[in-house]
Design a protein around this motif. Structure first.
Motif, PDB file in Angstrom:
ATOM      1  N   ALA B 154     -20.578  -3.747  -1.503  1.00  0.00           N
ATOM      2  CA  ALA B 154     -20.565  -2.366  -1.994  1.00  0.00           C
ATOM      3  C   ALA B 154     -19.393  -1.601  -1.397  1.00  0.00           C
ATOM      4  N   SER B 155     -19.098  -1.854  -0.108  1.00  0.00           N
ATOM      5  CA  SER B 155     -17.978  -1.137   0.517  1.00  0.00           C
ATOM      6  C   SER B 155     -16.656  -1.587  -0.093  1.00  0.00           C
ATOM      7  N   LEU B 156     -16.546  -2.878  -0.439  1.00  0.00           N
ATOM      8  CA  LEU B 156     -15.324  -3.372  -1.084  1.00  0.00           C
ATOM      9  C   LEU B 156     -15.149  -2.740  -2.460  1.00  0.00           C
ATOM     10  N   LEU B 157     -16.252  -2.647  -3.201  1.00  0.00           N
ATOM     11  CA  LEU B 157     -16.169  -2.035  -4.527  1.00  0.00           C
ATOM     12  C   LEU B 157     -15.783  -0.570  -4.401  1.00  0.00           C
ATOM     13  N   PHE B 158     -16.285   0.070  -3.342  1.00  0.00           N
ATOM     14  CA  PHE B 158     -15.922   1.462  -3.090  1.00  0.00           C
ATOM     15  C   PHE B 158     -14.408   1.590  -2.927  1.00  0.00           C
ATOM     16  N   VAL B 159     -13.823   0.684  -2.144  1.00  0.00           N
ATOM     17  CA  VAL B 159     -12.373   0.712  -1.945  1.00  0.00           C
ATOM     18  C   VAL B 159     -11.657   0.489  -3.274  1.00  0.00           C
ATOM     19  N   ALA B 160     -12.175  -0.448  -4.077  1.00  0.00           N
ATOM     20  CA  ALA B 160     -11.546  -0.728  -5.377  1.00  0.00           C
ATOM     21  C   ALA B 160     -11.598   0.497  -6.269  1.00  0.00           C
ATOM     22  N   ALA B 176      -9.499  -0.407   3.376  1.00  0.00           N
ATOM     23  CA  ALA B 176     -10.353  -1.576   3.169  1.00  0.00           C
ATOM     24  C   ALA B 176     -10.786  -2.151   4.511  1.00  0.00           C
ATOM     25  N   ALA B 177      -9.824  -2.253   5.447  1.00  0.00           N
ATOM     26  CA  ALA B 177     -10.152  -2.843   6.744  1.00  0.00           C
ATOM     27  C   ALA B 177     -11.221  -2.029   7.450  1.00  0.00           C
ATOM     28  N   SER B 178     -11.053  -0.685   7.470  1.00  0.00           N
ATOM     29  CA  SER B 178     -12.021   0.112   8.216  1.00  0.00           C
ATOM     30  C   SER B 178     -13.360   0.159   7.489  1.00  0.00           C
ATOM     31  N   MET B 179     -13.327   0.240   6.152  1.00  0.00           N
ATOM     32  CA  MET B 179     -14.590   0.260   5.411  1.00  0.00           C
ATOM     33  C   MET B 179     -15.370  -1.036   5.632  1.00  0.00           C
ATOM     34  N   VAL B 180     -14.667  -2.178   5.508  1.00  0.00           N
ATOM     35  CA  VAL B 180     -15.362  -3.452   5.655  1.00  0.00           C
ATOM     36  C   VAL B 180     -15.839  -3.622   7.093  1.00  0.00           C
ATOM     37  N   GLY B 181     -15.008  -3.174   8.048  1.00  0.00           N
ATOM     38  CA  GLY B 181     -15.404  -3.278   9.449  1.00  0.00           C
ATOM     39  C   GLY B 181     -16.696  -2.520   9.722  1.00  0.00           C
ATOM     40  N   TRP B 182     -16.715  -1.234   9.347  1.00  0.00           N
ATOM     41  CA  TRP B 182     -17.909  -0.422   9.591  1.00  0.00           C
ATOM     42  C   TRP B 182     -19.107  -0.955   8.838  1.00  0.00           C
ATOM     43  N   SER B 264      -6.034  -6.183  -4.129  1.00  0.00           N
ATOM     44  CA  SER B 264      -4.840  -6.710  -3.483  1.00  0.00           C
ATOM     45  C   SER B 264      -3.583  -6.202  -4.163  1.00  0.00           C
ATOM     46  N   PHE B 265      -3.693  -5.974  -5.473  1.00  0.00           N
ATOM     47  CA  PHE B 265      -2.531  -5.413  -6.181  1.00  0.00           C
ATOM     48  C   PHE B 265      -2.179  -4.039  -5.635  1.00  0.00           C
ATOM     49  N   PHE B 266      -3.218  -3.188  -5.510  1.00  0.00           N
ATOM     50  CA  PHE B 266      -2.957  -1.837  -5.025  1.00  0.00           C
ATOM     51  C   PHE B 266      -2.526  -1.860  -3.563  1.00  0.00           C
ATOM     52  N   ALA B 267      -3.147  -2.770  -2.789  1.00  0.00           N
ATOM     53  CA  ALA B 267      -2.805  -2.838  -1.377  1.00  0.00           C
ATOM     54  C   ALA B 267      -1.344  -3.212  -1.219  1.00  0.00           C
ATOM     55  N   SER B 268      -0.871  -4.112  -2.081  1.00  0.00           N
ATOM     56  CA  SER B 268       0.509  -4.540  -1.929  1.00  0.00           C
ATOM     57  C   SER B 268       1.470  -3.465  -2.411  1.00  0.00           C
ATOM     58  N   SER B 269       1.011  -2.623  -3.357  1.00  0.00           N
ATOM     59  CA  SER B 269       1.938  -1.640  -3.901  1.00  0.00           C
ATOM     60  C   SER B 269       2.061  -0.435  -2.983  1.00  0.00           C
ATOM     61  N   SER B 270       1.058  -0.183  -2.135  1.00  0.00           N
ATOM     62  CA  SER B 270       1.117   1.046  -1.352  1.00  0.00           C
ATOM     63  C   SER B 270       2.239   1.069  -0.311  1.00  0.00           C
ATOM     64  N   PRO B 271       2.555  -0.046   0.378  1.00  0.00           N
ATOM     65  CA  PRO B 271       3.664   0.037   1.333  1.00  0.00           C
ATOM     66  C   PRO B 271       4.986   0.335   0.631  1.00  0.00           C
ATOM     67  N   ASP B 272       5.106  -0.091  -0.652  1.00  0.00           N
ATOM     68  CA  ASP B 272       6.327   0.203  -1.381  1.00  0.00           C
ATOM     69  C   ASP B 272       6.536   1.702  -1.478  1.00  0.00           C
ATOM     70  N   ALA B 291       0.360   2.362   8.628  1.00  0.00           N
ATOM     71  CA  ALA B 291       0.404   1.462   7.485  1.00  0.00           C
ATOM     72  C   ALA B 291       0.024   0.049   7.881  1.00  0.00           C
ATOM     73  N   LEU B 292      -0.701  -0.068   8.987  1.00  0.00           N
ATOM     74  CA  LEU B 292      -1.092  -1.361   9.535  1.00  0.00           C
ATOM     75  C   LEU B 292      -1.559  -2.354   8.474  1.00  0.00           C
ATOM     76  N   GLY B 293      -2.664  -1.976   7.810  1.00  0.00           N
ATOM     77  CA  GLY B 293      -3.268  -2.888   6.831  1.00  0.00           C
ATOM     78  C   GLY B 293      -2.325  -3.158   5.691  1.00  0.00           C
ATOM     79  N   GLY B 294      -1.655  -2.114   5.256  1.00  0.00           N
ATOM     80  CA  GLY B 294      -0.751  -2.248   4.120  1.00  0.00           C
ATOM     81  C   GLY B 294       0.328  -3.273   4.394  1.00  0.00           C
ATOM     82  N   TRP B 295       0.921  -3.198   5.609  1.00  0.00           N
ATOM     83  CA  TRP B 295       1.978  -4.146   5.933  1.00  0.00           C
ATOM     84  C   TRP B 295       1.435  -5.556   5.982  1.00  0.00           C
ATOM     85  N   ALA B 296       0.250  -5.694   6.531  1.00  0.00           N
ATOM     86  CA  ALA B 296      -0.335  -7.033   6.633  1.00  0.00           C
ATOM     87  C   ALA B 296      -0.462  -7.654   5.243  1.00  0.00           C
ATOM     88  N   PHE B 297      -0.947  -6.856   4.285  1.00  0.00           N
ATOM     89  CA  PHE B 297      -1.089  -7.362   2.926  1.00  0.00           C
ATOM     90  C   PHE B 297       0.276  -7.714   2.341  1.00  0.00           C
TER      91      PHE B 297
END
Lengths: 287, 350
Positions: B154-160, B176-182, B264-272, B291-297
């Motif tokens: 549910a938290s992943l869908l929330f991020v989507a 996504a990282a913080s939502m899934v973590g919590w 993953s598409f959106f995650a990759s586009s955000s650092p751009d 931009a920690l998570g963003g760069w990782a993706f």
């Protein structure tokens, strides 16, 4: 079958018996809120509007609010003024409205975080580095969510529960859903009473949930509550069959609880909001 | 945690509303098979139960307390379709009577916390029950895992949903990282309570637990000669045509694939976008912090030159194939006779 809101009243009676002790108890505040929603007793124009008209007006108003860009600050001021005028027209106490708007609080935390975690251009407010975009987003969330919650509170506080359910049926919601919702509302007080008795039983044995190890006791109560609820459902069904009930539609309500006002009045609020939005669009195109 | 009005934009709210309405329409038809003719009173009472359970608070630590979402619990106890109905009714009543969750966000709330938790929780529970020993008690660990995964899903869908219709450009990788973590932590709490509650019901009335149907030991009778014999099994009409889980499994695969691809598409586009702004404004040094998570993706995307969306899809496919192989092996190992009983249970559940 007739008294749709009797369990609600029962729950309210239980709630008022020991107000302080039930403040954090199972279902205490909620049961009290539910009764306040139905039985405020005052009859203003807003109270007398048909429930389905109010429901549609509420939905239309919130949709207009959600569709407004966050940076149109004046538009939100206009929406707030419109909703404020409606709130005054209901003659509900401001304290009551504010207390019921408390459900919004968890998301305020998220809104407060937004300026700090958002990306984009940064600025300095009170010595803290925040994102401009995040600030705007936080404001947008705050404004839209607050308007939405206030509108919902006004709808719930001026409409009888059974009228709302009947309105859902008028608006062609699936009949089974409406019936399930009716059963839920009807037996909510009973189930909460059951949960409350279990809590009293735990409390009188000096149980207090102090740490995570005590989750087992609470969960066992939930399990017992399920068994009792399910068995009650079976008994209710058998009782319905015994009285000649079956799969046909249930009579939800006989007549509207109060003399109805013309439904068109309910359209004033969303239409005024729409006018504000359209004016904003026109002005935006001209400038 | 109910989504309020204005958290997602109007098109996303309407789209999730359509999804929720479709799911409810399907659930209304399928639920009658789960509860026979007693659907309406029992579903209403179950909704009231879910509502009451959501108010059973337990302390989590430092002054805060948690409560149950109840999607998996309802699915395991009364079956997935009835559970979807009950959860939806709970959210409708909460939105209309308690102003809890916005009216325009009703579809979002039902899709997130009613539909997703119920479907994921139920499918995981069913899947695990095929591997676990065939006893009613096996429902408990299966439900625990189902509840944990349902909250995370549910938290992943929330991020989507936030990626599609969100109002602030929070770096999605970080979100996504913080939502899934919590929500892994929250999910563990949900899992523990769900497991204990289901355990309490299994101990007293295992016949009421929908997921435990077909797991009961065969009734044994002693005949006149003193020999133990199996009691004759009553043939139900539903058992005549085993349906299996194929439909729901395929549907959930599609949903998971969409989520993986979109997120993953959106995650990759955000650092751009961030790169663009930082280059423009000349503060590339500040960008590093948030931009920690963003760069990782982004790094994942660059390794091997595969677009991230496709990498995500490949990962999902790999996991699904692996899961299918494991289930297959487990079923083969169990032999044909028990296999047939499992299908029996599915037909009852289906």
């Amino acid at each position: 079958m007739g008294g749709l809101h009797t369990p609600v009243l029962d729950a309210a009676r239980t709630a008022t018996r020991t107000p302080a002790a039930r403040a954090s108890a199972v279902g205490g505040p909620r049961a009290a809120e539910l009764s306040a929603a139905g039985t405020s007793g005052r009859t203003t124009l807003v109270h007398r509007l048909p429930a389905e008209a109010k429901l549609l007006a509420h939905l239309a108003f919130v949709l207009v609010v959600v569709a407004t860009p966050g940076i149109w600050y004046w538009a939100f001021a206009a929406y707030a003024a419109l909703l404020g005028a409606t709130a005054v027209a209901t003659r509900l106490r401001p304290g009551f409205l504010l207390r019921r708007m408390g459900v919004e609080l968890p998301f305020l935390g998220f809104a407060l975080l937004m300026p700090f975690i958002s990306a984009g251009e940064r600025t300095t407010v009170l010595g803290l580095s925040v994102s401009v975009h995040g600030l705007v987003a936080a404001w947008t969330l705050l404004a839209k969510a607050t308007l939405g919650v206030l509108a919902s509170v006004l709808l719930a506080a001026t409409t009888e529960v059974r009228d709302l359910l009947a309105a859902l049926r008028v608006l062609h919601a699936p009949d089974r859903m409406v019936q399930i919702a009716a059963f839920m509302v009807r037996y909510l007080g009973v189930v909460q009473g059951e949960a409350h008795r279990m809590r009293v039983a735990r409390d009188s044995r000096a149980f207090e949930a102090r740490h995570l190890g005590h989750v087992r006791v609470v969960a066992q109560s939930a399990g017992a509550l399920f068994v009792r609820t399910y068995e009650r459902g079976e008994r209710v069904h058998l009782a319905m069959l015994a009285r000649g009930g079956g799969d046909g539609p249930l009579p939800l309500t006989t007549a509207p609880s109060t003399a109805a006002a013309p439904a068109g009045v309910a359209a004033v609020l969303p239409l005024a909001a729409l006018a504000v939005l359209l004016a904003g669009l026109l002005l935006g195109r001209m400038s | 945690m109910h989504v309020p009005d204005g958290f997602l934009d109007a098109p996303t709210s309407i789209a999730t509303g359509v999804v929720a309405a479709g799911a409810i329409g399907l659930a209304v038809r399928r639920a009658s098979a789960e509860l026979n003719e007693r659907t309406i009173p029992l579903a209403g009472l179950t909704s009231a139960f879910v509502f009451a359970t959501q108010m059973l608070n337990f302390p989590v630590g430092v002054g805060t307390s948690g409560h149950l979402m109840g999607g998996t619990l309802a699915a395991v106890l009364v079956g997935p379709w009835t559970a979807v109905l009950c959860m939806s009714v709970v959210f409708i009543v909460q939105a209309l009577l308690f102003a809890d969750g916005g009216l325009t966000a009703l579809g979002t709330n039902i899709t997130l916390m009613g539909l997703t938790t119920v479907l994921v929780g139920w499918l995981v529970t069913r899947g695990l029950l095929r591997v676990l020993p065939r006893r009613p008690q096996s429902v408990v660990p299966a439900a625990v895992v189902g509840a944990i995964l349902s909250v995370v899903a549910a938290s992943l869908l929330f991020v989507a949903l936030y990626a599609v219709g969100g109002t602030a450009d929070i770096p999605l990788g970080a979100l996504a990282a913080s939502m899934v973590g919590w929500h892994t932590l929250i999910g563990i709490g949900e899992g523990v309570i769900t497991g204990l509650t289901v355990g309490a019901v299994v101990a007293v009335r295992p016949d009421l637990v929908h997921a435990a149907r077909g797991l009961m030991p065969r009734l044994q009778l002693r005949d006149a000669a003193g020999n133990l014999v199996d009691a004759p099994v009553e043939e139900t009409p539903a058992a005549a045509k085993p349906r299996g889980l194929r439909g729901p499994v395929i549907a959930s695969c599609v949903v998971i694939a969409l989520i993986a691809g979109v997120v993953s598409f959106f995650a990759s586009s955000s650092p751009d976008g961030l790169e663009h702004v930082s280059a423009q404004e000349g503060f590339a040094d500040t960008a590093k912090d948030h931009a920690l998570g963003g760069w990782a993706f982004a790094d994942y995307g660059e390794v091997g030159g595969i677009p991230v969306g496709i990498a995500g899809l490949l990962g999902v496919v790999a996991v699904l194939v692996l899961g299918w192989l494991v289930l297959r092996l487990a079923r083969v190992a169990r032999g044909r006779a028990e296999d047939r009983t499992a299908d029996h249970a599915d037909a009852l559940a289906g």
